[in-house]
Design an enzyme around this catalytic site. Sequence first.
Site, PDB file in Angstrom:
ATOM      1  CG  HIS A  78      44.444 -50.728 -20.140  1.00 27.32           C
ATOM      2  ND1 HIS A  78      44.101 -52.060 -20.205  1.00 27.32           N
ATOM      3  CD2 HIS A  78      45.034 -50.438 -21.329  1.00 27.32           C
ATOM      4  CE1 HIS A  78      44.469 -52.544 -21.380  1.00 27.32           C
ATOM      5  NE2 HIS A  78      45.029 -51.581 -22.092  1.00 27.32           N
TER       6      HIS A  78
ATOM      7  CD  GLU B 197      51.227 -54.413 -20.428  1.00 24.77           C
ATOM      8  OE1 GLU B 197      50.300 -55.216 -20.244  1.00 24.77           O
ATOM      9  OE2 GLU B 197      51.066 -53.290 -20.936  1.00 24.77           O
TER      10      GLU B 197
ATOM     11  CG  HIS C 295      43.420 -48.799 -25.548  1.00 26.27           C
ATOM     12  ND1 HIS C 295      42.986 -49.847 -26.331  1.00 26.27           N
ATOM     13  CD2 HIS C 295      44.431 -49.315 -24.792  1.00 26.27           C
ATOM     14  CE1 HIS C 295      43.685 -50.929 -26.055  1.00 26.27           C
ATOM     15  NE2 HIS C 295      44.582 -50.629 -25.124  1.00 26.27           N
ATOM     16  CD  GLU C 296      47.125 -47.072 -23.282  1.00 28.50           C
ATOM     17  OE1 GLU C 296      47.395 -47.726 -22.256  1.00 28.50           O
ATOM     18  OE2 GLU C 296      47.228 -47.549 -24.430  1.00 28.50           O
TER      19      GLU C 296
ATOM     20  CG  MET D  31      52.750 -48.730 -19.875  1.00 25.26           C
ATOM     21  SD  MET D  31      52.053 -50.370 -20.220  1.00 25.26           S
ATOM     22  CE  MET D  31      51.634 -50.901 -18.549  1.00 25.26           C
ATOM     23  CD  GLU D  32      48.028 -50.935 -19.678  1.00 25.97           C
ATOM     24  OE1 GLU D  32      47.952 -52.161 -19.514  1.00 25.97           O
ATOM     25  OE2 GLU D  32      48.458 -50.409 -20.716  1.00 25.97           O
ATOM     26  CG  ASN D  33      52.902 -46.953 -16.632  1.00 29.36           C
ATOM     27  OD1 ASN D  33      53.344 -48.076 -16.702  1.00 29.36           O
ATOM     28  ND2 ASN D  33      53.257 -45.985 -17.472  1.00 29.36           N
TER      29      ASN D  33
ATOM     30  N   GLY E 144      52.671 -47.561 -28.285  1.00 27.53           N
ATOM     31  CA  GLY E 144      51.908 -46.338 -28.520  1.00 27.53           C
ATOM     32  C   GLY E 144      51.656 -45.600 -27.225  1.00 27.53           C
TER      33      GLY E 144
END
Length: 858
Positions: free
Chosen positions: A297, A124, A293-294, A259-261, A257
Amino acid sequence: MARSGAGVTALPVAVALLAVVATVAVHAAAGDGGGKMASHGETISSCLPGATAPDSKQALAPTEVVFFKEDDVVVLGFAKQLPLGEGVLKMDFNGTLNDQMRGFYRSKYQYKGKARNMAVTQFEPVDARRCFPCWDEPAFKAKFKLTLEVPSELVALSNMPVANTIVAGPIKTVRYQESPLMSTYLVAIVIGLFEYVEGVTSKGTRIRVYTQVGKSSQGKFALDVGVKSLDLYKDYFGTPYPLPKLDMVAIPDFAAGAMENYGLVTFREVALLFDDKSSSASSKQDVAITVAHELAHQWFGNLVTMEWWTHLWLNEGFATWVSHLAVDSFFPQWNIWTQFLDSTTNALKLDSLEESHPIEVEIHHASEVNQIFDAITYDKGASLIRMLQSYLGADRFQKALASYIKKYAYSNAKTEDLWAVLEKETGEPVKDLMSTWTKQKGYPVINAKLEGINMELDQAQFLLDGSSGPGMWIVPITSSCGAYDSPKFLLKLKCDKLVIASQCGDRKKGGNFWTKLNINGTGFYRVKYDDELAAALQNALETKKLSLMDKIGIVDDSHALSMARQQTLASLLRLLYCYCGEADFSVLSHVNSVTTSIAKISVDATPGLAGDIKQLLIKILLSPAEKLGWDPKNGESHLDVMLRPLLLIALVQLGHGKTINEGVRRFNIFIHDHNTSLLPPDTRKAAYLAVMQNVSSSNRSGYNALRKVYRESAEGEERLHVLGILSSCRDKGIVLESLNLIFTSEVRNQDAYIAISGVQIEAREIAWNWLKENWERISKTFSASSLVGVFVKAIVPLFSSNEKAEEISKFFATRTTPGFERTLKESLEIVRINARWVEGIKSEPGLAQTVRELLGKP
């Protein structure tokens, strides 16, 4: 050419040699593209494409392959028009594991004393094309089947569970299950030596936290938050987690910080790992927020994806907002919604610049995307969602969101799609209301004035440069006078009236009348009261009639109005003095931000008075700091544990001698005994900063001791605390030595911004000259990882003169790139705003008298 179908990728990865040799086969539907086909590809050293015609086995080799570097596009030309129908585009290609922390890159770590390489992806926003040729845009969702060939001893992770593994001596082939429909930026691969801790959700979904060998126990807290988050979100969104597993991995080198893969979430180590003995309370909270947060997503972003980067806020704003909802559910004692106002304040500050941008910002080129991962997209987005939820009501809002998720699952949506569902489900004019907030930049200040039994309201766009922009909003107005809340109403015009309720008290002299707009800061706007309303509100503050959130709103609005020269610094100082004796973490956090701002601007605006102003600011913060002291107390709250270092650091920065001396004393004991109870993790940064106040080129002992702590500590958080204060010094030699650390192996590229974040205002000229002299090297080293703008943001806003703004502007005139152009413009605007504020303070009558009067109070 319309693209759809499944992507199949085979990636033999030689981690030690940093090489990738691969094949990608993409099932695509050919339409009216004639004899050309375009896809995205970058940093791929060689590419041999070919296509199979629809409904046949006829192979079609391209007659031309053209790479448009500026657009990262590969165009394949064929000798004749491609037939209609579905075919397969196959490409063999080579590449390398880069060191840029994007695309398919390497991260370095130590295992049994030896350096090892880890292979990691970060796609991303637009870097999947750096790993394999693809249609690298959010709307082109596909199903992915990945195959990896890796050294047999390594762990190889991807989005989906392993389907099968074949070991052939030193190499193993790992095939993964096919993914659901997903965007390319969510594809992920991580290869390295790991261990893990594991948990299971109430519905049986397996969750693992992977860490470097020896650190798995530090993943237990994140695992617990992860399990709770998936359970909460499935109920809140009314949709189960879509994948059979979820892995979270701590990566040593990571630009963001986290990443929501999809199914394989990657984190910086400090954002995922927590140790009860060596981590601070603030770190624990940060880990919880980041994990929540992640994982949010996985629904908002992964299951339902924005149609284009213009709608990025749908991903990030919602994840920011709902992560606070989740953490508030798990840890109600943290009072996280009061702390959420930090996010609102960040957004209000950025959005009061002329150089701000709308939440829905037009993106025309891939190089522009990184710049909008900012406080507007995240914090303003989240704040507007909070405002909308408050207006619609929590239950109606939740039900409508669940309907939205169900309607757009496995597909893409734009902002208008969300408004349409919310409007249908609630019957409220959501589109008309919210479009005024997402399609234009900025926000209003509501000018409130008493006229008889009415309060006249007038809205105008608020800008920190003192001007008033053309914006108009539909504003959800809330008002209160204690236990009584007035009915909500929408301010749709520039001017309107609000009837003052009799419950708000007697307006006669000596009466108890007061009223407050924007209750608990749910609205994204500021309020400026006339003299009578402001005096009544200050009295309500002094008599403790306001909520914590309203205390925060008043001081933040007053600070912004002072910066914009709509209010004097003297009146701001009088208001700040009302917070003497305040004990709440969140309120004092905002008070501290304001005192820091005042201390900095007074250096330029009133150098002769700056010392007295600092003494006044110390007086405001000293009482709660003395009550807490340096030592933790049994049974104290999480918020008090976080408040202690906040106040100690503030007092050190303001030059409070007693606090500095005590910090140095405790540090000297700590360097001989790291297990001493005199300096637990929460207060170490304050002590480190205290040590730096006495450091100079001729007195390096404290600096050398801190460098030793940095080199020898195994704890990421502690190392970052030290790194962040090494440049907090006025000595030119020490400042330059600290800044130059970013060019050494001691500092990972991901942490370079921390090394420059500690520069004090007294050393700004040193830092600016350093930045100019090293700009070419910085650009070369950091531009690829999108960190270069951080250097500008850390140093440029320290200045407060129009002459310096002009100098900086000229320097960058031939050096800007789309990657940090927006950041530079915003930073230069802040310099000019500071300059205007300085001029206003210089001409302010009675400021010195006010400072002396407040200092003289018992």
